[in-house]
Design a protein around this motif. Sequence first.
Motif, short mmCIF file in Angstrom:
data_model
loop_
_atom_site.label_atom_id
_atom_site.label_comp_id
_atom_site.label_asym_id
_atom_site.label_seq_id
_atom_site.Cartn_x
_atom_site.Cartn_y
_atom_site.Cartn_z
N LYS A 78 -40.39 -43.68 59.28
CA LYS A 78 -40.68 -43.39 60.69
C LYS A 78 -39.52 -42.66 61.35
O LYS A 78 -39.73 -41.68 62.08
CB LYS A 78 -40.98 -44.69 61.46
CG LYS A 78 -41.32 -44.44 62.92
CD LYS A 78 -41.46 -45.72 63.70
CE LYS A 78 -41.80 -45.46 65.15
NZ LYS A 78 -40.97 -44.49 65.84
N GLU A 79 -38.30 -43.11 61.11
CA GLU A 79 -37.14 -42.45 61.71
C GLU A 79 -36.98 -41.03 61.19
O GLU A 79 -36.63 -40.12 61.94
CB GLU A 79 -35.87 -43.25 61.44
CG GLU A 79 -35.81 -44.56 62.21
CD GLU A 79 -34.61 -45.41 61.78
OE1 GLU A 79 -33.91 -45.89 62.69
OE2 GLU A 79 -34.38 -45.58 60.57
N GLN A 80 -37.22 -40.84 59.89
CA GLN A 80 -37.13 -39.49 59.34
C GLN A 80 -38.17 -38.58 59.98
O GLN A 80 -37.87 -37.44 60.36
CB GLN A 80 -37.34 -39.52 57.82
CG GLN A 80 -36.18 -40.10 57.05
CD GLN A 80 -36.41 -40.02 55.56
OE1 GLN A 80 -36.69 -38.96 55.02
NE2 GLN A 80 -36.32 -41.16 54.88
N LEU A 81 -39.39 -39.08 60.13
CA LEU A 81 -40.44 -38.27 60.73
C LEU A 81 -40.15 -38.01 62.21
O LEU A 81 -40.42 -36.91 62.71
CB LEU A 81 -41.80 -38.95 60.55
CG LEU A 81 -43.01 -38.05 60.83
CD1 LEU A 81 -43.02 -36.86 59.87
CD2 LEU A 81 -44.29 -38.85 60.72
N VAL A 123 -42.27 -26.15 50.95
CA VAL A 123 -41.03 -26.90 51.19
C VAL A 123 -41.30 -28.02 52.19
O VAL A 123 -40.92 -29.18 51.99
CB VAL A 123 -39.90 -25.97 51.70
CG1 VAL A 123 -38.76 -26.76 52.31
CG2 VAL A 123 -39.39 -25.09 50.56
N HIS A 124 -41.98 -27.69 53.28
CA HIS A 124 -42.28 -28.70 54.30
C HIS A 124 -43.25 -29.75 53.79
O HIS A 124 -43.06 -30.95 54.03
CB HIS A 124 -42.86 -28.02 55.56
CG HIS A 124 -41.83 -27.30 56.35
ND1 HIS A 124 -41.23 -27.84 57.46
CD2 HIS A 124 -41.25 -26.09 56.17
CE1 HIS A 124 -40.34 -26.99 57.94
NE2 HIS A 124 -40.34 -25.92 57.18
N GLU A 125 -44.29 -29.31 53.10
CA GLU A 125 -45.28 -30.26 52.58
C GLU A 125 -44.64 -31.23 51.59
O GLU A 125 -44.93 -32.42 51.61
CB GLU A 125 -46.43 -29.49 51.94
CG GLU A 125 -47.28 -28.74 52.95
CD GLU A 125 -48.25 -27.75 52.32
OE1 GLU A 125 -49.10 -27.22 53.05
OE2 GLU A 125 -48.16 -27.51 51.10
N ALA A 126 -43.75 -30.71 50.74
CA ALA A 126 -43.08 -31.56 49.75
C ALA A 126 -42.15 -32.55 50.44
O ALA A 126 -42.08 -33.73 50.05
CB ALA A 126 -42.32 -30.71 48.74
N TRP A 127 -41.42 -32.09 51.46
CA TRP A 127 -40.52 -32.99 52.18
C TRP A 127 -41.32 -34.09 52.87
O TRP A 127 -40.96 -35.27 52.82
CB TRP A 127 -39.68 -32.21 53.19
CG TRP A 127 -38.60 -33.04 53.82
CD1 TRP A 127 -37.34 -33.26 53.33
CD2 TRP A 127 -38.71 -33.81 55.02
NE1 TRP A 127 -36.65 -34.11 54.18
CE2 TRP A 127 -37.47 -34.46 55.22
CE3 TRP A 127 -39.72 -34.01 55.95
CZ2 TRP A 127 -37.23 -35.28 56.32
CZ3 TRP A 127 -39.48 -34.83 57.05
CH2 TRP A 127 -38.24 -35.45 57.22
N LEU A 128 -42.40 -33.71 53.52
CA LEU A 128 -43.23 -34.70 54.21
C LEU A 128 -43.88 -35.66 53.22
O LEU A 128 -44.05 -36.85 53.51
CB LEU A 128 -44.30 -34.00 55.06
CG LEU A 128 -43.74 -33.31 56.31
CD1 LEU A 128 -44.78 -32.36 56.91
CD2 LEU A 128 -43.29 -34.32 57.35
N ALA A 129 -44.23 -35.16 52.03
CA ALA A 129 -44.80 -36.04 51.00
C ALA A 129 -43.78 -37.10 50.59
O ALA A 129 -44.13 -38.27 50.39
CB ALA A 129 -45.23 -35.22 49.78
N ARG A 134 -42.03 -42.79 51.00
CA ARG A 134 -41.13 -43.84 51.52
C ARG A 134 -41.91 -44.76 52.46
O ARG A 134 -41.69 -45.97 52.47
CB ARG A 134 -39.94 -43.21 52.24
CG ARG A 134 -38.94 -44.24 52.75
CD ARG A 134 -37.68 -43.58 53.23
NE ARG A 134 -36.74 -44.57 53.73
CZ ARG A 134 -35.84 -45.19 52.99
NH1 ARG A 134 -35.77 -44.95 51.69
NH2 ARG A 134 -35.01 -46.07 53.52
N ALA A 135 -42.83 -44.18 53.23
CA ALA A 135 -43.63 -44.99 54.15
C ALA A 135 -44.50 -45.99 53.40
O ALA A 135 -44.74 -47.10 53.88
CB ALA A 135 -44.51 -44.08 55.02
N GLY A 151 -48.68 -35.12 52.99
CA GLY A 151 -47.70 -34.09 53.35
C GLY A 151 -48.38 -32.82 53.83
O GLY A 151 -47.93 -32.21 54.81
N ARG A 152 -49.47 -32.43 53.15
CA ARG A 152 -50.17 -31.21 53.53
C ARG A 152 -50.85 -31.34 54.90
O ARG A 152 -50.70 -30.48 55.76
CB ARG A 152 -51.20 -30.82 52.47
CG ARG A 152 -50.59 -30.28 51.18
CD ARG A 152 -51.63 -29.68 50.26
NE ARG A 152 -52.63 -30.64 49.84
CZ ARG A 152 -52.52 -31.43 48.76
NH1 ARG A 152 -51.43 -31.35 48.02
NH2 ARG A 152 -53.49 -32.26 48.43
#
Length: 197
Positions: A78-81, A123-129, A134-135, A151-152
Amino acid sequence: MNTATTREQLLNHAQILIRQRGYNGFSYRDLAEHVGVKTASIHYYFPTKEDLLLEVVSDYAARVSANINAIDETLSAKEQLDRYAQLFSNAPSDQICLCGTLAADLASLSERSRQTLQAFYRVHEAWLAKVMARAQADGTLKTSGDCESDGRWLFAAFQGGLMSSRLFQNASRLNDVMASVQVERPVGQPDAQSAAA
């Protein structure tokens, strides 16, 4: 006093023009007027508009990636997001994500430009995945169980949130994206992070 080189100024102003007007919404003449140079000077640095575009995207992607990579991976999902969302909410209200703007101009872009944009999205989709994985472990965000899919859709939601925020001149529309993944807890029940503290 502006200490940026002419090349840096061209890249910065081209990025702003693309984010405001789209790839087809400005010319080298427009860019020359913004920077205060002759169009011949732009051709010296960037012989074609595609050369300029590729450099603009590369520069933008590098800066955005550095901001994302600076987010502490030891934080809860949550904090990362939350920190990731802050990167979007700090953007100027008259501009949206450079690569999101360019995706709308896809029909007029070269294959090389399309591949560059796809790399940015991945890059963004992989980071969010990774955040959504972690969530699943820390329970601080709702997930579908398929981190890659999460992530997508999450990146697509942020892009859409930026566009509608600009359209309605209401930055709080990004909050809707965050709200969609928040874990609902009964009143008085701490979240997983607070309980562990």
